[in-house]
Design a protein around this motif. Sequence first.
Motif, PDB file in Angstrom:
ATOM      1  N   GLU A  12      69.718 -15.395  18.141  1.00 15.80           N
ATOM      2  CA  GLU A  12      69.846 -14.277  17.206  1.00 15.80           C
ATOM      3  C   GLU A  12      70.185 -14.764  15.797  1.00 15.80           C
ATOM      4  O   GLU A  12      69.738 -14.198  14.801  1.00 15.80           O
ATOM      5  CB  GLU A  12      70.920 -13.290  17.682  1.00 15.80           C
ATOM      6  N   LYS A  15      66.513 -16.508  14.346  1.00 12.14           N
ATOM      7  CA  LYS A  15      65.245 -15.930  14.784  1.00 12.14           C
ATOM      8  C   LYS A  15      64.067 -16.627  14.121  1.00 12.14           C
ATOM      9  O   LYS A  15      64.063 -16.864  12.912  1.00 12.14           O
ATOM     10  CB  LYS A  15      65.205 -14.435  14.462  1.00 12.14           C
ATOM     11  N   TYR A  47      63.409 -10.018  26.280  1.00 10.45           N
ATOM     12  CA  TYR A  47      63.371 -10.808  25.049  1.00 10.45           C
ATOM     13  C   TYR A  47      62.092 -11.634  24.980  1.00 10.45           C
ATOM     14  O   TYR A  47      61.708 -12.284  25.957  1.00 10.45           O
ATOM     15  CB  TYR A  47      64.595 -11.732  24.966  1.00 10.45           C
ATOM     16  N   LYS A  61      60.726 -13.026  15.874  1.00  8.18           N
ATOM     17  CA  LYS A  61      61.296 -12.203  14.810  1.00  8.18           C
ATOM     18  C   LYS A  61      61.074 -10.719  15.066  1.00  8.18           C
ATOM     19  O   LYS A  61      61.771  -9.878  14.498  1.00  8.18           O
ATOM     20  CB  LYS A  61      60.681 -12.591  13.462  1.00  8.18           C
ATOM     21  N   THR A  63      61.543  -9.153  17.818  1.00  7.96           N
ATOM     22  CA  THR A  63      62.413  -8.648  18.875  1.00  7.96           C
ATOM     23  C   THR A  63      63.332  -7.551  18.348  1.00  7.96           C
ATOM     24  O   THR A  63      63.924  -7.676  17.275  1.00  7.96           O
ATOM     25  CB  THR A  63      63.271  -9.788  19.452  1.00  7.96           C
ATOM     26  N   ASP A  64      63.449  -6.469  19.097  1.00  9.38           N
ATOM     27  CA  ASP A  64      64.334  -5.370  18.719  1.00  9.38           C
ATOM     28  C   ASP A  64      65.034  -4.852  19.964  1.00  9.38           C
ATOM     29  O   ASP A  64      64.681  -3.801  20.512  1.00  9.38           O
ATOM     30  CB  ASP A  64      63.561  -4.257  18.023  1.00  9.38           C
ATOM     31  N   GLY A  70      73.301  -9.696  18.617  1.00 13.52           N
ATOM     32  CA  GLY A  70      72.424  -9.241  17.554  1.00 13.52           C
ATOM     33  C   GLY A  70      73.130  -8.359  16.543  1.00 13.52           C
ATOM     34  O   GLY A  70      72.825  -8.395  15.348  1.00 13.52           O
ATOM     35  N   TYR A  74      75.394  -9.030  11.790  1.00 13.80           N
ATOM     36  CA  TYR A  74      75.304  -8.162  10.621  1.00 13.80           C
ATOM     37  C   TYR A  74      76.640  -7.526  10.248  1.00 13.80           C
ATOM     38  O   TYR A  74      76.739  -6.862   9.215  1.00 13.80           O
ATOM     39  CB  TYR A  74      74.292  -7.033  10.867  1.00 13.80           C
ATOM     40  N   SER A 240      61.613  -4.970  13.040  1.00  9.28           N
ATOM     41  CA  SER A 240      62.289  -6.160  13.532  1.00  9.28           C
ATOM     42  C   SER A 240      63.799  -5.992  13.468  1.00  9.28           C
ATOM     43  O   SER A 240      64.364  -5.748  12.405  1.00  9.28           O
ATOM     44  CB  SER A 240      61.867  -7.379  12.698  1.00  9.28           C
ATOM     45  N   ASP A 241      64.435  -6.081  14.625  1.00 13.88           N
ATOM     46  CA  ASP A 241      65.889  -5.970  14.743  1.00 13.88           C
ATOM     47  C   ASP A 241      66.430  -4.654  14.191  1.00 13.88           C
ATOM     48  O   ASP A 241      67.578  -4.574  13.759  1.00 13.88           O
ATOM     49  CB  ASP A 241      66.561  -7.152  14.025  1.00 13.88           C
ATOM     50  N   ASN A 244      69.753  -3.255  16.052  1.00 16.61           N
ATOM     51  CA  ASN A 244      70.953  -4.037  15.781  1.00 16.61           C
ATOM     52  C   ASN A 244      71.416  -3.861  14.336  1.00 16.61           C
ATOM     53  O   ASN A 244      72.616  -3.730  14.066  1.00 16.61           O
ATOM     54  CB  ASN A 244      70.695  -5.521  16.068  1.00 16.61           C
ATOM     55  N   GLN A 245      70.473  -3.852  13.397  1.00 20.50           N
ATOM     56  CA  GLN A 245      70.828  -3.660  11.993  1.00 20.50           C
ATOM     57  C   GLN A 245      71.475  -2.299  11.769  1.00 20.50           C
ATOM     58  O   GLN A 245      72.491  -2.183  11.075  1.00 20.50           O
ATOM     59  CB  GLN A 245      69.584  -3.773  11.107  1.00 20.50           C
TER      60      GLN A 245
END
Length: 326
Positions: A12, A15, A47, A61, A63-64, A70, A74, A240-241, A244-245
């Motif tokens: 993570e 990436k 994953y 990159k 992956t979400d 993950g 942030y 992308s992500d 998590n973001q």
Amino acid sequence: MGTKEKLLALFEENKGIYFSGEAIAEKLSISRTAVWKAVKSLRNEGYHIDAVQNKGYSLSKETDILSSQGIRKYLKPICSEIELTVLPTVESTNTLVREKAAAGAPEGYTIIANNQTKGRGRTGRSFFSPSETGIYMSLLLRPPHCSSQQAVKLTTIAALAVCEAIEAISEETAQIKWVNDIFVGGKKVSGILTEASFGLESGLLDYAVLGVGINVYPPKEGFPSGLENIAGAVFQEPKSDGKNQLAAEILNRFMAYYSLHEKQHYVENYRERSLVIGKEIQVLFPDSSKNAVAVGIDENCRLIVKYPDGSVQYLSSGEIGIRLSQ
């Protein structure tokens, strides 16, 4: 932290970067066989891990997938006290955190789930919580010397934090339908449920569980009957992500306001994002409703409404609901 979790944290944080099996084994102080088993296990969880000869392994990159690793990459220092657990499926994150609270869990204990089978909204309604497309989060709070009136602000702080988080990682404008529903493009994308326990003698808050449910993507099968014209999502296409973001940004924004909520003026920001001020609404009582106009929001985040006869009422969260007039 187990081998799989350590490997996921490494992936993570890097990436798209390839690591040879030997390099991973050295970094994590494990065997090459353990590396291979951990990669296989992560792939089984969905994953996308590329393997290229003479280059090694890399987490795509694109992956979400929600994970504590993950999300943590942030989080800002303001979230240092967050104790984060991410689970694939639960009945209700609020229920789990309330159980932990009753057992003495500290402030900051947080559960985030990929799916809820018995998600709950306000007034006992169910909250649609499908797998893979949403974030379902509950955070334990123990603010000192907090009255019931002050506790209402926890919900409004959360609503503002969700709006700001959505706007920070998307190109969308988010608005608040008093007191706790978040709308994007005219459709509801998020709801907030705050449940609290008060001391019988002091009347002060023992703890609060702040629950946030957010539709990140539309469900593959679409929203169920009754919600298809009401519910929406933050993103229409995979990001992308993205999950998590968004989860991290909600925590960052909330904790920043919460840590300063007695000092920092946030009500104006909440008021500016109101979806209802200046509009005709219906005020919902247990057995009836009345037409009104929403004329403002006061410093305690009460909704100020004016009825056709000229009378004015200040609505408090949890006592009365509203519906936008058609």
